[in-house]
Design an enzyme around this catalytic site. Structure first.
Site, mmCIF file in Angstrom:
data_model
loop_
_atom_site.group_PDB
_atom_site.id
_atom_site.type_symbol
_atom_site.label_atom_id
_atom_site.label_comp_id
_atom_site.label_asym_id
_atom_site.label_seq_id
_atom_site.Cartn_x
_atom_site.Cartn_y
_atom_site.Cartn_z
ATOM 1 N N GLY A 105 -37.002 -27.791 -6.293
ATOM 2 C CA GLY A 105 -37.506 -26.635 -5.563
ATOM 3 C C GLY A 105 -38.871 -26.216 -6.047
ATOM 4 N N ASP A 113 -33.599 -30.104 -21.993
ATOM 5 C CA ASP A 113 -34.799 -30.578 -21.278
ATOM 6 C C ASP A 113 -36.051 -29.906 -21.850
ATOM 7 O OD1 ASP A 113 -36.019 -32.255 -19.470
ATOM 8 O OD2 ASP A 113 -35.858 -30.866 -17.782
#
Length: 528
Positions: free
Chosen positions: A30, A138
């Site tokens: 997104g 991450d």
């Protein structure tokens, strides 16, 4: 278009109060947009999911709940969750400034002291998450925002955060995380804990101080090989960050530098003080993680932390779908297992995808002649030599059986026993020429090489060309490696600086000198 060239969205109102503005960033799942909270009159950031991204709608709620547990000044704040196009959207604090990845992409790097301060901020953020049993999974430059007015670092994007023990692969067969910043235990499918985030922090510090990840390669297989197998050495550009980075990039998570010691070392570096004594002892250089208990191999490949090979950045998600992709994964896995366990046909370590053998494809690295290795009756410290033609555009003579590796800037040939290394680097002649390069290297020697000593730098010639010679001793990067002796010769030719060096254990220093002399005498550019 806005003043900074960002795309405008038309001022759409979502959640009855958030007016969308310009796009700030975009990922695979997104986009993040600047927005205005019209109820409170404050700027915010809104993360919306793309309809066709395949993202789990429940993931946004999950991310919001995870972040809500961690209240820390260096962790992004989520204010609200609203609906947008039938999908949840996160309303977050607006950190007015780009990401660390943006800064690196613009060619800017942090000084070691700046990187240490950044590391302290992120370490505190991770410690706050770990205290809540949350793993980020991450940690990378794109997920670190830098507030332009205050310099505050903010860790963001907890979209794949998890509790310890979560599987490396999602149910849909998608790798979770960014491969070049992922710890080896996760790459191997093992259990991951807070130490895995600390490994990622070590790789991020390398990128912050040098411009790129130490494990960037051209393929997932090569990234996997570099992380699990190749020797990791600190880049000279990291200066006083070297000890803490070395500890964070320890492959064994049980021996990896812990958060408390990392904090002490980073604080000293940020203050410009000598690094404190650490209880961390590096794993022997020859030992690498094994897929089978009790197996180990010597490591001819080299990954210089902060000076990685060139290549495209690996994406965040690597779908493992279709037979072709499955075959690629299988091939990469086999290559890593062979690299770790050794080539069963010869008993020697296999070169693997990231460390091409010097005896590979004919016409590329194949020898012009194929002499037999030295016999058992001959001097055990004597090498046979062979000529190789390298893909970088040069021909050189190296010890027989030497294996080729590269860290992007240099090509390195390492003898089969891992003792002697011959390196070649080619670049435009910098300001100051050959002698200037050697004097600068000598000046940074105490920072770059543990126990740096007995150094000499002299101006000389090589085949009638301006040259310089640098010779020194040092302790080696690990206790197992032991004291080493290095000789480096560079020369200028037609605007290009050619740099050849050899490094060997101190008791075998003459072998290193002989290997360098042989390489210097034989070196020529392809077709030269």
């Amino acid at each position: 278009m806005s003043e900074n060239g960002s795309e405008q969205t038309g001022g759409e109102l979502i959640g009855g109060r958030y007016r969308l503005g310009e796009r700030l960033g975009q990922g695979g799942m997104g986009v993040v947009r600047r927005a205005t909270d019209e109820l409170l009159g404050r700027p915010v950031a809104v993360k919306t999911l793309a309809l066709d991204s395949g993202a789990d709608p429940g993931g946004a709620l999950r991310e919001a709940r995870v972040v809500a547990q961690i209240r820390h000044p260096h962790v992004i704040v989520v204010h609200d969750v609203v609906e947008h196009d039938g999908l949840p959207a996160l309303v977050m604090e607006l950190v007015d400034g780009g990401s660390l990845a943006d800064r690196l992409a613009a060619g800017e790097v942090l000084t070691p002291r700046e990187a240490a301060r950044l590391g302290l901020d992120l370490l505190d953020a991770l410690s706050a998450a770990h205290a809540r049993d949350v793993l980020h999974r991450d940690v990378k430059p794109a997920n670190v925002l830098l507030e332009k007015d205050t310099g505050r670092a903010v860790l963001t994007d907890f979209g794949i955060a998890s509790l310890p023990g979560a599987t490396t692969l999602s149910r849909t067969g998608v790798f979770i995380g960014t491969p070049e910043y992922t710890a080896p235990e996760r790459m191997q499918g093992g259990d991951a804990g807070p130490a895995s985030d600390l490994w990622s922090l070590g790789a991020l510090l390398c990128a912050a101080a040098t411009g790129t990840s130490p494990f960037r390669r051209d393929s997932i297989g090569a990234v996997l090989h570099a992380i699990v197998y190749e020797e990791i050495r600190p880049s000279e550009r990291m200066g006083p960050l070297v000890p803490v980075v070395r500890g964070l990039l320890e492959r064994d998570p049980d021996r990896r530098l812990g958060a408390a010691e990392a904090r002490r070392m980073l604080a000293a570096c940020a203050a410009g003080e000598p690094p404190p004594v650490s209880s961390y002892t590096p794993t022997a250089r020859e030992t690498v993680p094994s897929a089978a208990p009790g197996r180990s191999a010597r490591t001819p490949g080299t990954t210089t932390a902060g000076d990685p090979g060139a290549g495209r950045r690996s994406g965040r998600a690597v779908p493992i779908v279709a037979a072709a992709v499955a075959v690629c994964v299988a091939v990469a896995t086999v290559a890593v297992l062979r690299a770790v366990q050794g080539d069963p046909a010869t008993g020697a370590p296999a070169a693997g995808p990231g460390s091409t053998s010097a005896a590979s494809t004919p016409g590329r690295n194949a020898p012009a002649t194929t002499p037999a290795p030295a016999s058992a009756e001959s001097d055990p410290e004597a090498y046979e030599y062979r000529e190789v033609t390298d893909v970088r555009g040069f021909t050189v003579t190296v010890p027989y059986g030497a294996r080729r590796s590269t860290d992007g800037e240099r090509v390195i040939y390492t003898t089969g026993d891992g003792a002697v290394r011959v390196g070649i680097r080619i670049r435009p002649v910098p300001s100051g020429g050959a002698i200037g390069v050697m004097r600068a290297s000598d000046a940074s020697g105490p920072t770059d090489y543990p126990g740096y000593r007995d150094a000499t730098v002299e101006e000389t010639t090589h085949k009638g060309l301006p040259a310089a010679r640098w010779e020194f001793g040092w302790n080696g990067f690990t206790p197992a490696e032991g004291a080493r002796h290095t000789v480096d010769v560079c020369w200028e030719q037609d605007g290009t600086l050619y740099d050849l060096w050899a490094s060997a254990p101190v008791p075998r220093a003459e072998e290193g000198r002989s290997a360098l002399d042989t390489a210097l005498d034989s070196f020529r550019t392809t077709g030269g």
